[in-house]
Scaffold this active site. Structure first.
Site, short mmCIF file in Angstrom:
data_model
loop_
_atom_site.label_atom_id
_atom_site.label_comp_id
_atom_site.label_asym_id
_atom_site.label_seq_id
_atom_site.Cartn_x
_atom_site.Cartn_y
_atom_site.Cartn_z
N ARG A 35 0.82 -1.23 0.00
CA ARG A 35 0.00 0.00 0.00
C ARG A 35 0.85 1.27 0.00
O ARG A 35 0.44 2.28 -0.56
CB ARG A 35 -0.94 -0.01 1.20
CG ARG A 35 -2.05 -1.01 0.99
CD ARG A 35 -2.92 -1.13 2.19
NE ARG A 35 -4.08 -1.95 1.87
CZ ARG A 35 -4.84 -2.55 2.77
NH1 ARG A 35 -4.57 -2.42 4.04
NH2 ARG A 35 -5.86 -3.27 2.40
N LYS A 198 -19.69 -16.53 1.05
CA LYS A 198 -21.15 -16.45 0.95
C LYS A 198 -21.67 -15.90 -0.37
O LYS A 198 -21.12 -14.94 -0.90
CB LYS A 198 -21.68 -15.51 2.04
CG LYS A 198 -21.48 -16.02 3.44
CD LYS A 198 -22.05 -15.00 4.38
CE LYS A 198 -21.87 -15.38 5.83
NZ LYS A 198 -22.19 -14.23 6.68
N GLY A 354 -8.48 -8.67 -1.56
CA GLY A 354 -8.66 -9.70 -0.55
C GLY A 354 -7.81 -10.94 -0.73
O GLY A 354 -6.62 -10.87 -1.05
N GLY A 377 -13.56 -4.63 -1.34
CA GLY A 377 -14.94 -4.18 -1.16
C GLY A 377 -15.30 -3.04 -2.10
O GLY A 377 -16.36 -3.03 -2.72
P1 AMP Z 1 -14.69 -13.48 0.92
O1 AMP Z 1 -14.19 -12.47 1.91
O2 AMP Z 1 -16.15 -13.49 0.72
O3 AMP Z 1 -13.91 -13.44 -0.37
O4 AMP Z 1 -14.42 -14.88 1.59
C1 AMP Z 1 -13.17 -15.26 2.03
C2 AMP Z 1 -13.34 -16.29 3.08
O5 AMP Z 1 -14.06 -17.39 2.57
C3 AMP Z 1 -12.01 -16.83 3.59
O6 AMP Z 1 -11.84 -16.44 4.92
C4 AMP Z 1 -12.18 -18.33 3.46
O7 AMP Z 1 -11.75 -19.02 4.60
C5 AMP Z 1 -13.67 -18.51 3.29
N1 AMP Z 1 -13.95 -19.76 2.59
C6 AMP Z 1 -13.63 -20.07 1.33
N2 AMP Z 1 -14.00 -21.32 1.05
C7 AMP Z 1 -14.55 -21.84 2.16
C8 AMP Z 1 -15.12 -23.10 2.51
N3 AMP Z 1 -15.16 -24.08 1.63
N4 AMP Z 1 -15.58 -23.26 3.77
C9 AMP Z 1 -15.53 -22.26 4.65
N5 AMP Z 1 -15.02 -21.05 4.39
C10 AMP Z 1 -14.53 -20.83 3.17
#
Ligand code: AMP
Length: 396
Positions: A35, A198, A354, A377
């Site tokens: 950064r 999610k 991320g 984000g």
């Molecule tokens: P995001 O911030 O929405 O991109 O999600 C990232 C997070 O998703 C990370 O902390 C991962 O540990 C979690 N993640 C990815 N795949 C899985 C999975 N199969 N089960 C649980 N958590 C997951």
């Protein structure tokens, strides 16, 4: 929106919102300087024009209280080395000392203000606080903190109303240009890879991509909601049970729009959410009770990689599994390799912040892909079509 290159900073004092929210270890040493390095071109342009710069940033989440742990004083020495000149420091981002230091700043000089988030007013977007920052005496406001552009904070948006001259920094400009390049001029085949925990966090971008992408690859935790919706067994895998209908709707829409929506064919499971977990490889929809999907399997890696390598535009956001555990990071790392190969084959690739950006950077592929976004984000919101307050404030 004024670009940095179109503005002559000669004799001008600029106040720049930067993102110096860098990770520090127990000895307060910076463990990742990405950064800081990102804003060098913006700062250098201002100084080489013959201007001076007041740098302001947040660090961590001090929640409105002065907290030594989150002091930006820890980074002053390193900043001076990076910019190859003294960086002055104000122990408070507003008040008499900051004002005196800002007033006496000469052309070619740099001043860093203490953590903006030592005041709750920053995140609340308080107008009086913004006015005090503006009142330090700068002639021009520059925003180069794309990662916080989706927040209407005092220093990222509200402050702009006190300036006639407001300019987008080089990071801000590059982020917007690259996002537009993908969304408006993405060459076909356009493959988007969406992962992470999610569906609900990414539903807007998924819907947007259904109008843009040729291939929509879904990996990571969110894929189990789709698999369950299709009648598969997912064991203890992460799942949004209230989003099963939504998952079916997305599958239906993809079909209608002729988008090739691709789900994992096999899964690497664990019987414990840890890096010490036992592992078991199973086909899609066959995860037994007591086990959860933690990464994509080898068949899926091959299938996803082939699609990615044949693409002309690649947009990647979100890990393919629990990539923070080395045992379950292979899927995410393999996708990083495929994106690198696609780029070498002539694709334009944008990595959306991320965990995906971390995977690319950890493998040392930062220069082998077209652009790694500094703001997960903010990039998602921009691509979803939302107005980012930090961007709108520069457009006024
Ligand atoms: P995001 O911030 O929405 O991109 O999600 C990232 C997070 O998703 C990370 O902390 C991962 O540990 C979690 N993640 C990815 N795949 C899985 C999975 N199969 N089960 C649980 N958590 C997951």
């Amino acid at each position: 929106m004024k670009t940095l290159d179109s503005y002559n900073f000669s004799g001008k004092k600029a106040i720049i919102r930067v993102d110096f929210n860098v990770p520090l270890n127990d000895q307060f040493e910076i463990t990742d300087e990405t950064r800081i390095n990102a804003v060098i071109p913006t700062v250098k342009k201002i100084l080489s024009d013959g201007g001076s710069a007041i740098l302001m940033s947040h660090l961590g989440r001090p929640k409105g209280e002065v907290n030594e742990k989150f002091s930006l004083k820890h980074i002053v020495k390193r900043l001076s080395e990076v910019f190859e000149q003294e960086v002055k420091f104000a122990n408070d981002c507003i008040g008499q000392e900051a004002k005196d230091l800002a007033t006496s700043l000469q052309n070619g000089e740099l001043l860093l203000l203490e953590n903006l988030r030592f005041y709750n007013e920053e995140t609340k977007g308080d107008e009086d606080f913004a006015k005090k920052l503006a009142g330090l005496g700068a002639d021009v406001y520059v925003n180069d903190a794309f990662g916080t552009a989706h927040r209407a904070h005092a220093s990222t948006a509200i402050i702009a109303k006190f300036f006639t001259d407001k300019v987008a920094g080089k990071v801000m400009q590059a982020e917007l240009d690259n996002a537009k390049k993908v969304l408006e001029n993405g060459e076909s085949p356009f493959t988007s890879i969406v992962g992470g925990a999610k569906i609900s966090d990414k539903i807007l971008i998924i819907e947007k991509l259904l109008d843009k992408a040729d291939n929509l690859i879904i990996g990571g935790g969110m894929s189990y909601t789709f698999v369950k919706a299709l009648g598969g067994e997912i064991g203890e895998s992460i799942c949004e049970n209230d989003k099963l209908d939504l998952a079916l709707e997305i599958l239906e829409k993809a079909k209608e729009k002729g988008v090739n929506l691709v789900l994992p064919d096999d899964t690497l499971c664990g019987n414990d959410f840890s890096n010490d977990s036992d592992t078991k490889l199973v086909k899609r929809g066959q995860i037994p009770a007591g086990w959860e999907g933690m990464d994509i399997g080898p068949e899926t890696i091959t299938k996803f990689s082939e699609i990615i390598k044949d693409s002309k535009t690649v947009l990647w956001n979100g890990p393919m599994g629990v990539s923070e555990f080395s045992k379950f990071a292979e899927g995410t790392m393999s996708i990083a390799h495929a994106v690198k190969t696609a780029t070498e084959n002539g694709a334009f690739s944008l990595i959306g912040g991320g965990d995906s950006a971390a995977a690319i950077n950890n493998l040392g592929f930062g220069n082998d892909v077209s652009y790694v976004s500094t703001g997960g984000g903010a990039l998602l919101e921009y691509m979803e079509g939302k107005v980012l307050p930090g961007v709108a404030a520069l457009e006024d």
